[in-house]
Design a protein around this motif. Structure first.
Motif, PDB file in Angstrom:
ATOM      1  N   GLY A  43       8.249   7.402   5.218  1.00  0.00           N
ATOM      2  CA  GLY A  43       8.835   5.575   5.992  1.00  0.00           C
ATOM      3  C   GLY A  43       7.969   4.517   5.556  1.00  0.00           C
ATOM      4  O   GLY A  43       7.575   4.588   4.474  1.00  0.00           O
ATOM      5  N   VAL A  44       8.944   3.616   5.791  1.00  0.00           N
ATOM      6  CA  VAL A  44       8.257   2.601   5.555  1.00  0.00           C
ATOM      7  C   VAL A  44       8.081   1.380   6.890  1.00  0.00           C
ATOM      8  O   VAL A  44       8.778   1.625   8.336  1.00  0.00           O
ATOM      9  N   PHE A  45       7.107   0.830   7.113  1.00  0.00           N
ATOM     10  CA  PHE A  45       6.762   0.099   8.273  1.00  0.00           C
ATOM     11  C   PHE A  45       7.794  -1.817   7.363  1.00  0.00           C
ATOM     12  O   PHE A  45       6.942  -1.915   7.065  1.00  0.00           O
ATOM     13  N   LEU A  46       8.153  -1.960   8.582  1.00  0.00           N
ATOM     14  CA  LEU A  46       9.119  -3.269   8.514  1.00  0.00           C
ATOM     15  C   LEU A  46       8.467  -3.913   9.324  1.00  0.00           C
ATOM     16  O   LEU A  46       8.143  -4.206  10.693  1.00  0.00           O
ATOM     17  N   GLY A  47       8.424  -5.413   9.434  1.00  0.00           N
ATOM     18  CA  GLY A  47       8.505  -6.584  10.131  1.00  0.00           C
ATOM     19  C   GLY A  47       6.690  -6.566  10.446  1.00  0.00           C
ATOM     20  O   GLY A  47       6.380  -7.118  11.183  1.00  0.00           O
ATOM     21  N   LEU A  48       6.005  -5.724   9.424  1.00  0.00           N
ATOM     22  CA  LEU A  48       4.999  -6.560   9.466  1.00  0.00           C
ATOM     23  C   LEU A  48       4.204  -7.779   8.460  1.00  0.00           C
ATOM     24  O   LEU A  48       5.092  -7.952   7.830  1.00  0.00           O
ATOM     25  N   ASN A  49       2.917  -8.175   8.397  1.00  0.00           N
ATOM     26  CA  ASN A  49       2.416  -9.082   7.818  1.00  0.00           C
ATOM     27  C   ASN A  49       2.322  -8.054   5.739  1.00  0.00           C
ATOM     28  O   ASN A  49       0.645  -8.206   6.025  1.00  0.00           O
ATOM     29  N   GLY A  50       3.056  -7.669   5.571  1.00  0.00           N
ATOM     30  CA  GLY A  50       2.656  -7.039   4.332  1.00  0.00           C
ATOM     31  C   GLY A  50       3.227  -6.029   4.651  1.00  0.00           C
ATOM     32  O   GLY A  50       4.138  -5.523   5.199  1.00  0.00           O
ATOM     33  N   ALA A  51       3.716  -4.862   3.638  1.00  0.00           N
ATOM     34  CA  ALA A  51       4.341  -3.759   3.262  1.00  0.00           C
ATOM     35  C   ALA A  51       3.030  -2.212   2.825  1.00  0.00           C
ATOM     36  O   ALA A  51       2.321  -2.462   2.342  1.00  0.00           O
ATOM     37  N   ALA A  76       0.850  -1.358  -0.309  1.00  0.00           N
ATOM     38  CA  ALA A  76       0.323   0.007  -0.053  1.00  0.00           C
ATOM     39  C   ALA A  76       0.781   1.303  -0.111  1.00  0.00           C
ATOM     40  O   ALA A  76       1.747   0.915   0.590  1.00  0.00           O
ATOM     41  N   VAL A  77       0.539   2.000  -0.645  1.00  0.00           N
ATOM     42  CA  VAL A  77       0.948   3.322  -0.352  1.00  0.00           C
ATOM     43  C   VAL A  77      -0.104   4.632   0.154  1.00  0.00           C
ATOM     44  O   VAL A  77      -0.652   4.388  -0.712  1.00  0.00           O
ATOM     45  N   SER A  78       0.413   5.398   0.567  1.00  0.00           N
ATOM     46  CA  SER A  78      -0.477   6.717   1.071  1.00  0.00           C
ATOM     47  C   SER A  78       0.226   7.988   1.732  1.00  0.00           C
ATOM     48  O   SER A  78       1.483   7.853   1.935  1.00  0.00           O
ATOM     49  N   SER A  79       0.177   9.484   1.227  1.00  0.00           N
ATOM     50  CA  SER A  79       1.266  10.065   1.312  1.00  0.00           C
ATOM     51  C   SER A  79       0.048  10.678   2.266  1.00  0.00           C
ATOM     52  O   SER A  79       0.148  11.637   2.967  1.00  0.00           O
ATOM     53  N   ASN A 100      -1.462  11.246   6.904  1.00  0.00           N
ATOM     54  CA  ASN A 100      -1.128  11.042   8.458  1.00  0.00           C
ATOM     55  C   ASN A 100      -0.358  10.339   8.207  1.00  0.00           C
ATOM     56  O   ASN A 100      -0.849   9.150   8.833  1.00  0.00           O
ATOM     57  N   THR A 101       1.070  10.588   9.161  1.00  0.00           N
ATOM     58  CA  THR A 101       1.528   9.218   8.945  1.00  0.00           C
ATOM     59  C   THR A 101       1.267   8.984  10.844  1.00  0.00           C
ATOM     60  O   THR A 101       1.785   7.062  10.348  1.00  0.00           O
ATOM     61  N   GLY A 102       1.199   9.396  11.496  1.00  0.00           N
ATOM     62  CA  GLY A 102       0.819   8.478  13.165  1.00  0.00           C
ATOM     63  C   GLY A 102      -1.126   7.565  12.789  1.00  0.00           C
ATOM     64  O   GLY A 102      -0.588   6.633  13.063  1.00  0.00           O
ATOM     65  N   ALA A 103      -1.212   8.055  12.231  1.00  0.00           N
ATOM     66  CA  ALA A 103      -2.545   7.464  11.568  1.00  0.00           C
ATOM     67  C   ALA A 103      -1.833   6.055  10.994  1.00  0.00           C
ATOM     68  O   ALA A 103      -2.999   5.450  10.926  1.00  0.00           O
ATOM     69  N   LEU A 104      -1.467   6.153  10.059  1.00  0.00           N
ATOM     70  CA  LEU A 104      -0.681   5.436   8.846  1.00  0.00           C
ATOM     71  C   LEU A 104       0.437   4.402   9.657  1.00  0.00           C
ATOM     72  O   LEU A 104      -0.151   2.601   9.296  1.00  0.00           O
ATOM     73  N   MET A 105       0.125   4.619  10.568  1.00  0.00           N
ATOM     74  CA  MET A 105       1.255   3.915  11.309  1.00  0.00           C
ATOM     75  C   MET A 105       0.613   2.680  12.267  1.00  0.00           C
ATOM     76  O   MET A 105       0.344   1.674  12.185  1.00  0.00           O
ATOM     77  N   ALA A 106      -0.504   3.514  13.024  1.00  0.00           N
ATOM     78  CA  ALA A 106      -1.062   2.808  13.782  1.00  0.00           C
ATOM     79  C   ALA A 106      -2.228   2.335  12.740  1.00  0.00           C
ATOM     80  O   ALA A 106      -2.288   0.679  12.779  1.00  0.00           O
ATOM     81  N   MET A 107      -3.140   2.219  12.012  1.00  0.00           N
ATOM     82  CA  MET A 107      -3.996   1.309  10.991  1.00  0.00           C
ATOM     83  C   MET A 107      -3.227   0.286  10.635  1.00  0.00           C
ATOM     84  O   MET A 107      -3.035  -1.146  10.267  1.00  0.00           O
ATOM     85  N   VAL A 156       4.114   1.902   2.557  1.00  0.00           N
ATOM     86  CA  VAL A 156       5.033   2.764   1.677  1.00  0.00           C
ATOM     87  C   VAL A 156       4.562   4.205   2.553  1.00  0.00           C
ATOM     88  O   VAL A 156       3.229   4.445   2.191  1.00  0.00           O
ATOM     89  N   LYS A 157       5.451   5.390   3.318  1.00  0.00           N
ATOM     90  CA  LYS A 157       4.849   6.405   3.167  1.00  0.00           C
ATOM     91  C   LYS A 157       5.253   7.141   2.165  1.00  0.00           C
ATOM     92  O   LYS A 157       5.978   7.626   2.480  1.00  0.00           O
TER      93      LYS A 157
END
Lengths: 358, 358
Positions: B292-300, B102-105, B107-114, B302-303
């Motif tokens: 940023g990217v979120f590493l270590g989740l079941n899926g990728a 997934a790619v989103s531009s 809210n970073t905090g919301a994207l991370m939490a979700m 990209v912010k």
């Protein structure tokens, strides 16, 4: 305020040798004729410089020492091998009661290690802290940030002591009647961050008085803002964020230089922009923020920056004089005791100092 | 590499609406015709934009959603109330296996939490991490820094996992064959800092392989330098230092603006310096490092940055495509397992995330 003020000077520790330091002393003396100096350095060299300044000579006592702590010396080595150095002797004069405060523009790590070793913690202080002035949008141009690495970790009680010491320092330095203290965290909401920070927030909140206000959690981007006058964190975080800010400022400076060197036109632009750039650089010079004071010791030590000129040295001496006039270390210790924030007079300083435990 | 690549796009999350995002998709498609997009957003609005781009339309499937997570929304609220949002749906498509990344531009905090909530930790990963690209003097212009706040604290084992995830990410992003990993501390000497960091250094050192080199401890001022390609720290320190660097950069920008506004002459200087300043700003734009990217989740996930234009969006999509092609999340998990650095498949993600625990 009629007490004789004696300031112990490390005349050889800076990047530029004793000349700008003596110029700075002369300058500080002109605005405060009650100052006296113990000048640690090479007798011949300093004697010659003083020959040209008879007014200053009358306020100076030279203590001959020629060993100089190198700017790149490791703190541990300086502590072991530097007992005859001008830096050691300058601090020792405070420990012996010959002077009320020491000023050095030498190697920060070595100065910190020696200060903690020679002066030891003040009664009732769990941990000493290093406070720096941080360029900010405040009307007086700076905030206070601590601890910058006297210890790597801090518990709630340590952070409360930092809050008290930092707010006393802000009052002394900037004349802020009731400094606003913020606790550095990863977000402003009360539920943010690790539990020990929430405990510290509760402790600081309950200790807030007419001497300081607690504004709660602050974040990294509040360092140069007007959110708080005093920003409190543990020494690990403080050390990392200070170097991060310095690194960022240097990287921007380098990028700016590269951008201006890019073409003939941009070089011409640089000529026109020179004064503006110089004005900005003076305001946010990271070396100015690199200086610091050591709080919570049995005596006061002021770190002037390594490349300080006469004006920089004079400000450091003026700060030192204020610390001597107010008996600052004892004022802080009393303040902590009155809050019940101090522990009973305890063990000597442990060796957790960033600069000391190599 | 012949696998169908499907990228799930949050078309509404950015500052500028869907238009620059679709332009970026078009651009990315031109250089990689095997891309397919699931486009989450307003069907009418996106349909109209696609009418003008028939080539892109053939590679898109629109998923209608109109709820948009506001840029100032708190992560906790977004998590609770944002289940119909384009951001939520974009991540959900990855969880359902309809898209690989997934790619989103937004809210970073919301994207991370979700992302953490929907995708959960990958098997064998103790803690997910957020990695950012940090402007640096490296030839490709950036270093990798993690964790930026997925969790506030990290033990030696967590830091080892960050080192492995970060070096795989540096290889993917910059093509560095054997990234150099540094561990952030208050000094470079092996004896510096708290004991848990010395344990982590020993653990990372023993895990170093042909896939990454360990350069030991690094400091805050190494972030923009070429000392290491990957700088590892816990999420508390990472969050504070990212905001410190942003705050410093903004303060310098503001001081520069003030300096140039100081007089008529300096305004003239600013005119001449304009192109140079713009060139510098593009290089060190803190918003670029804010992605940023979120590493270590079941899926990728990209912010992309909030103000991304077509070029910025296209780079984010190209990074996402590389992650899909290499099955990046599984590649990292395998890498950790082969090092014995992974724990047995364990509990679901806990709620220690900076963005999620308000």
């Amino acid at each position: 305020m009629n007490r004789r003020i004696v300031i112990s000077i490390d005349a050889m520790g800076g990047d530029r040798g004793p000349a700008p330091i003596l110029l700075g002393m002369d300058r500080a003396l002109a605005s405060n004729p009650s100052l006296h100096f113990l000048v640690h350095g090479d007798e011949t060299q300093i004697g010659k410089l003083l020959d040209r300044r008879p007014a200053l000579r009358g306020h100076c006592e030279i203590r001959h020492a020629t060993q100089v702590v190198n700017m790149s010396e490791k703190p541990s080595r300086a502590l072991r091998d530097g007992r005859d150095s001008t830096m050691w002797r300058a601090i020792e004069s405070v420990a012996k009661g010959e002077a009320q405060v020491a000023v050095s523009s030498g190697n920060t790590g070595a100065l910190m290690a020696m200060s903690i070793f020679i002066l030891r913690k003040a009664p009732g202080i769990d941990r000493p802290a290093i406070a720096v002035i941080w360029p900010s949008q405040a009307p007086h141009g700076y905030n206070i940030v601590l601890d910058m690495g006297a210890d790597v970790r801090a518990d709630a009680r340590n952070l409360l002591q930092y809050a008290v010491m930092g707010s006393e320092y802000a009052r002394l330095s900037f004349g802020i009647a009731r400094p606003r203290v913020g606790l550095l965290n990863v977000g402003k909401e009360p539920s943010k961050g690790p539990p020990e920070l929430r405990d510290a927030a509760a402790l600081i909140e309950s200790a807030a008085s007419e001497r300081f206000e607690f504004v709660g959690f602050v974040e990294g981007n509040d360092l140069p803002r007007t959110t708080a006058d005093v920003l409190v964190t543990d020494g690990f975080t403080g050390n990392v964020l200070l170097k991060t800010a310095e690194g960022t400022a240097n990287f921007i400076r380098q990028s700016l230089t590269d951008a201006f060197r890019h073409s003939v036109w941009s070089r011409l632009g640089a000529l026109f922009a020179l004064t503006s750039l110089k004005r900005m650089r003076e305001r946010i010079d990271p070396r100015r923020a690199n200086g610091g004071v050591f709080l919570g010791l049995n005596g006061a030590v002021v770190k002037s920056h390594g490349g300080a000129d006469a004006i920089g040295t004079a400000s450091a001496i003026e700060l030192a004089a204020k610390m001597a006039e107010t008996d600052f270390p004892m004022l802080v210790a009393r303040q902590l005791a009155s809050l019940g924030a101090a522990s009973p007079p305890a063990r000597q300083a442990d060796s957790g100092a960033v600069g000391a435990n190599e």
